[in-house]
Motif scaffolding. Sequence first.
Motif, PDB file in Angstrom:
ATOM      1  N   PHE A 100       0.859  -1.206   0.000  1.00 54.38           N
ATOM      2  CA  PHE A 100       0.000   0.000   0.000  1.00 54.38           C
ATOM      3  C   PHE A 100       0.881   1.236   0.000  1.00 54.38           C
ATOM      4  CE2 PHE A 100      -2.396  -3.316   2.215  1.00 54.38           C
ATOM      5  CZ  PHE A 100      -3.603  -3.276   1.539  1.00 54.38           C
ATOM      6  N   GLU A 101       0.279   2.338  -0.438  1.00 56.36           N
ATOM      7  CA  GLU A 101       1.036   3.589  -0.425  1.00 56.36           C
ATOM      8  C   GLU A 101       1.280   4.057   1.001  1.00 56.36           C
ATOM      9  OE1 GLU A 101       0.707   7.362  -3.286  1.00 56.36           O
ATOM     10  OE2 GLU A 101      -0.802   7.284  -1.706  1.00 56.36           O
ATOM     11  N   LYS A 102       0.220   4.043   1.826  1.00 58.72           N
ATOM     12  CA  LYS A 102       0.339   4.480   3.221  1.00 58.72           C
ATOM     13  C   LYS A 102       0.248   3.267   4.146  1.00 58.72           C
ATOM     14  CE  LYS A 102      -2.125   8.697   2.052  1.00 58.72           C
ATOM     15  NZ  LYS A 102      -3.517   9.203   2.057  1.00 58.72           N
ATOM     16  N   PRO A 103       0.791   3.404   5.352  1.00 62.94           N
ATOM     17  CA  PRO A 103       0.718   2.275   6.294  1.00 62.94           C
ATOM     18  C   PRO A 103      -0.727   1.848   6.574  1.00 62.94           C
ATOM     19  CG  PRO A 103       1.980   4.117   7.230  1.00 62.94           C
ATOM     20  CD  PRO A 103       1.498   4.571   5.912  1.00 62.94           C
ATOM     21  N   VAL A 104      -0.897   0.581   6.792  1.00 66.71           N
ATOM     22  CA  VAL A 104      -2.248   0.046   7.068  1.00 66.71           C
ATOM     23  C   VAL A 104      -2.189  -0.742   8.381  1.00 66.71           C
ATOM     24  CG1 VAL A 104      -3.963  -1.623   6.302  1.00 66.71           C
ATOM     25  CG2 VAL A 104      -2.873  -0.131   4.630  1.00 66.71           C
ATOM     26  N   PRO A 105      -3.052  -0.442   9.339  1.00 62.57           N
ATOM     27  CA  PRO A 105      -3.077  -1.203  10.599  1.00 62.57           C
ATOM     28  C   PRO A 105      -3.624  -2.614  10.336  1.00 62.57           C
ATOM     29  CG  PRO A 105      -4.375   0.822  10.769  1.00 62.57           C
ATOM     30  CD  PRO A 105      -4.052   0.650   9.332  1.00 62.57           C
ATOM     31  N   LEU A 106      -2.989  -3.592  10.951  1.00 66.94           N
ATOM     32  CA  LEU A 106      -3.363  -4.989  10.719  1.00 66.94           C
ATOM     33  C   LEU A 106      -4.816  -5.288  11.043  1.00 66.94           C
ATOM     34  CD1 LEU A 106      -0.651  -7.558  11.879  1.00 66.94           C
ATOM     35  CD2 LEU A 106      -1.854  -7.439   9.697  1.00 66.94           C
ATOM     36  N   GLU A 107      -5.258  -4.772  12.200  1.00 68.30           N
ATOM     37  CA  GLU A 107      -6.616  -5.135  12.644  1.00 68.30           C
ATOM     38  C   GLU A 107      -7.678  -4.683  11.649  1.00 68.30           C
ATOM     39  OE1 GLU A 107      -4.353  -3.498  14.325  1.00 68.30           O
ATOM     40  OE2 GLU A 107      -5.096  -1.493  14.792  1.00 68.30           O
ATOM     41  N   GLU A 108      -7.385  -3.632  10.891  1.00 67.80           N
ATOM     42  CA  GLU A 108      -8.364  -3.197   9.883  1.00 67.80           C
ATOM     43  C   GLU A 108      -8.488  -4.213   8.756  1.00 67.80           C
ATOM     44  OE1 GLU A 108      -7.781   0.766   8.498  1.00 67.80           O
ATOM     45  OE2 GLU A 108      -8.071   1.631  10.503  1.00 67.80           O
ATOM     46  N   LEU A 109      -7.351  -4.807   8.395  1.00 71.10           N
ATOM     47  CA  LEU A 109      -7.402  -5.832   7.338  1.00 71.10           C
ATOM     48  C   LEU A 109      -8.166  -7.055   7.820  1.00 71.10           C
ATOM     49  CD1 LEU A 109      -3.852  -5.787   5.714  1.00 71.10           C
ATOM     50  CD2 LEU A 109      -5.991  -4.977   4.732  1.00 71.10           C
ATOM     51  N   TYR A 110      -7.935  -7.413   9.080  1.00 74.28           N
ATOM     52  CA  TYR A 110      -8.626  -8.594   9.620  1.00 74.28           C
ATOM     53  C   TYR A 110     -10.136  -8.425   9.632  1.00 74.28           C
ATOM     54  CZ  TYR A 110      -4.703 -11.517  10.968  1.00 74.28           C
ATOM     55  OH  TYR A 110      -3.630 -12.358  10.929  1.00 74.28           O
ATOM     56  N   LYS A 111     -10.596  -7.163   9.573  1.00 72.29           N
ATOM     57  CA  LYS A 111     -12.047  -6.942   9.566  1.00 72.29           C
ATOM     58  C   LYS A 111     -12.685  -7.390   8.263  1.00 72.29           C
ATOM     59  CE  LYS A 111     -12.220  -3.089  12.781  1.00 72.29           C
ATOM     60  NZ  LYS A 111     -11.964  -1.645  12.750  1.00 72.29           N
ATOM     61  N   LEU A 112     -11.874  -7.454   7.199  1.00 70.84           N
ATOM     62  CA  LEU A 112     -12.423  -7.886   5.916  1.00 70.84           C
ATOM     63  C   LEU A 112     -12.681  -9.392   5.933  1.00 70.84           C
ATOM     64  CD1 LEU A 112     -10.063  -5.853   3.528  1.00 70.84           C
ATOM     65  CD2 LEU A 112     -12.324  -5.213   4.337  1.00 70.84           C
ATOM     66  N   ASP A 113     -13.902  -9.800   5.601  1.00 72.78           N
ATOM     67  CA  ASP A 113     -14.294 -11.220   5.641  1.00 72.78           C
ATOM     68  C   ASP A 113     -13.459 -12.104   4.723  1.00 72.78           C
ATOM     69  OD1 ASP A 113     -16.193 -10.860   7.487  1.00 72.78           O
ATOM     70  OD2 ASP A 113     -17.864 -10.671   6.061  1.00 72.78           O
ATOM     71  N   GLU A 114     -13.039 -11.517   3.590  1.00 70.76           N
ATOM     72  CA  GLU A 114     -12.366 -12.331   2.565  1.00 70.76           C
ATOM     73  C   GLU A 114     -10.959 -12.763   2.978  1.00 70.76           C
ATOM     74  OE1 GLU A 114     -13.966  -9.556   2.040  1.00 70.76           O
ATOM     75  OE2 GLU A 114     -15.636 -10.215   0.771  1.00 70.76           O
ATOM     76  N   ILE A 115     -10.453 -12.125   4.008  1.00 71.06           N
ATOM     77  CA  ILE A 115      -9.068 -12.422   4.398  1.00 71.06           C
ATOM     78  C   ILE A 115      -9.028 -13.421   5.552  1.00 71.06           C
ATOM     79  CG2 ILE A 115      -6.933 -11.425   5.305  1.00 71.06           C
ATOM     80  CD1 ILE A 115      -7.649  -8.854   3.871  1.00 71.06           C
ATOM     81  N   HIS A 116      -8.263 -14.528   5.323  1.00 72.67           N
ATOM     82  CA  HIS A 116      -8.150 -15.541   6.380  1.00 72.67           C
ATOM     83  C   HIS A 116      -6.973 -15.271   7.285  1.00 72.67           C
ATOM     84  CE1 HIS A 116     -11.180 -18.314   4.883  1.00 72.67           C
ATOM     85  NE2 HIS A 116     -10.849 -17.831   3.701  1.00 72.67           N
TER      86      HIS A 116
END
Lengths: 250, 311
Positions: free
Chosen positions: B236-252
């Motif tokens: 990503f261009e900017k940093p992304v917090p991990l917990e936000e990604l985990y909120k996406l259903d598609e990601i295991h």
Amino acid sequence: MTNVHLEQLKRSLVIMKKDVLIYYLKGPVIIFGILIPLFLFLAFLSGSKNLPIDFLVAGLIGMTMLFTATSVSPVITPWESQMNTLERLMSCPISISTLILGDMLASVIFGTLISLVPVLIGFILGVSIFHPIILVLGIILASLCFSALGLLLATPPTNVPSNVMMVSSLVKFPLVFISGIFIPLENMPFWGKVIASFSPLTYFMDITRYSLQNSSYYHIILDFGVMIIFTIILYSLAVFLHKRTLQMRI
Amino acid sequence: MTFAVEVRNLVKSYNGITAVNGVNFKVKEGEIFGFLGPNGAGKTTTVRILTGIIKPDSGEIRVLGYDIEKEPIKAKEHLGVVPETSNTYVDLSARQNILLMAGLYGVSKKDAGERADELLRKFNLYKRRDDKVKGFSKGMKQRLILAMALIHDPQLLFLDEPTSGLDVQSSYLIREMLLKLLDEGKTIFLTTHNLEEANKLCGRVAIISHGKIAAIDTPDNLKKMIKKLNLVELTFEKPVPLEELYKLDEIHNVEIKGDKFYLNTDDVNNLMLALTEYVSLKNNKIISFNTLEPTLEEVFLDVTKEVSSDD
Ligand SMILES: Nc1ncnc2c1ncn2[C@@H]1O[C@H](COP(=O)(O)OP(=O)(O)OP(=O)(O)O)[C@@H](O)[C@H]1O
Ligand SMILES: [Mg+2]
């Protein structure tokens, strides 16, 4: 003879050529081959002054034959196994009898040529050769016979050439003493003759005595016949045993 | 479909140690068949049995239609063999070594000379043709061994680790040669530890472990076999917090290495849609997006592990 057999025979000659190039056409092997009969002769000469010279030369031819035809032939297989070239040969379309025959023929060339050295010594010393053709045929047959013996000695599946050398010495030296080289057959006691009859060298000695001294203990036809039988038995046994043990060398 | 090699229930043991334990496989005519496995898996033993060098304890083997035990010579006439151990005659020259093989395979004198020179040129050995092999480098010896194996133009070629320990040029030369032979319609049985090589060259691959076939298929199918979840690599261009990604259903599952994120997903398409929505919402940008395939190496480790944990 069918085509297949002819083709295998040709391949035996290829093996023979390989052996000659790699194992026999070496300075030390040839020099050693020529020196052995010379030294044996000197030892022989100094040990038995009162024996006739033609008797000595005949014995010398016999010993030279035995030692040269069985010198290199027993160690080729362990050598090739150590160098991994045996695996290559076994992947080629040749039968084990073809392989053994090739090794045997190389040894025959060596044995025949080196055995001419004592014949030459005899010639120089003025020994007359009564039956030259019989002598040459005898030499060729004997080198076949003792080469087959050499290959039989190569069958124990050890890849250490010195082990093979030791085993073959254990067989070769007794043969020298039981085959009428030092004591003519006619002077032997009955049991001595019985033991001597089991040695192929006895019959070759008889052929050389016939050729150089014009007298033999057995009939010359019998000598040739028995040696042919020995050759066939030794070769067949060598092939039979190699078929079992070559596998273990890989 | 005709098969160049058919192996049924092959078993071979050495003094109680089972080297090959009930192996079954078939090699199609005109393919490069890869034979992979860890050290001591039984590859060389199998090759030696198939080339008639050693006898199996049991099993049925047909090579080019011949029963290798009953008609070894007929089968061997059409086989080219590059054994595992370098075994030229070091006291002979390169050319003499090739001609020796020509003699043993019954190639006529005239053809043998011509073909020997042609092969010496192909394998960059022509200048050294009359030198004794004693002074050759490992790569030169290996190229010579391949030339020796090809003198009678064999239909089926067995190679046991032909490129192991060779430099880039020699391995490249050998691989190019193999592909040319494949074009000519030859069948090639190749043992290797180089998985990249197997992946590039082989139409099908068998993985052997502890004397048993653990997997057998095309390299692509093998990779699919362990691709239970798709792996996506992105930045990503900017940093992304991990917990936000985990909120996406598609990601295991998410892993971070440096600035790269590795996401496991069942559905690449929905993941992409969810991610674009997410970055536009956060005023972020996706800089790179790659779907990753498992490598043959991962397949290899996976299948050889499964078998070894059985015993
Ligand atoms: N001649 C032999 N005598 C005894 N055991 C052997 C012999 N050859 C192979 N083995 C054993 O059989 C097993 C398989 O060996 P093999 O050489 O076939 O393995 P491989 O897959 O070729 O290994 P590598 O990748 O190291 O070449 C090993 O356990 C090995 O120790
Ligand atoms: Mg191996």
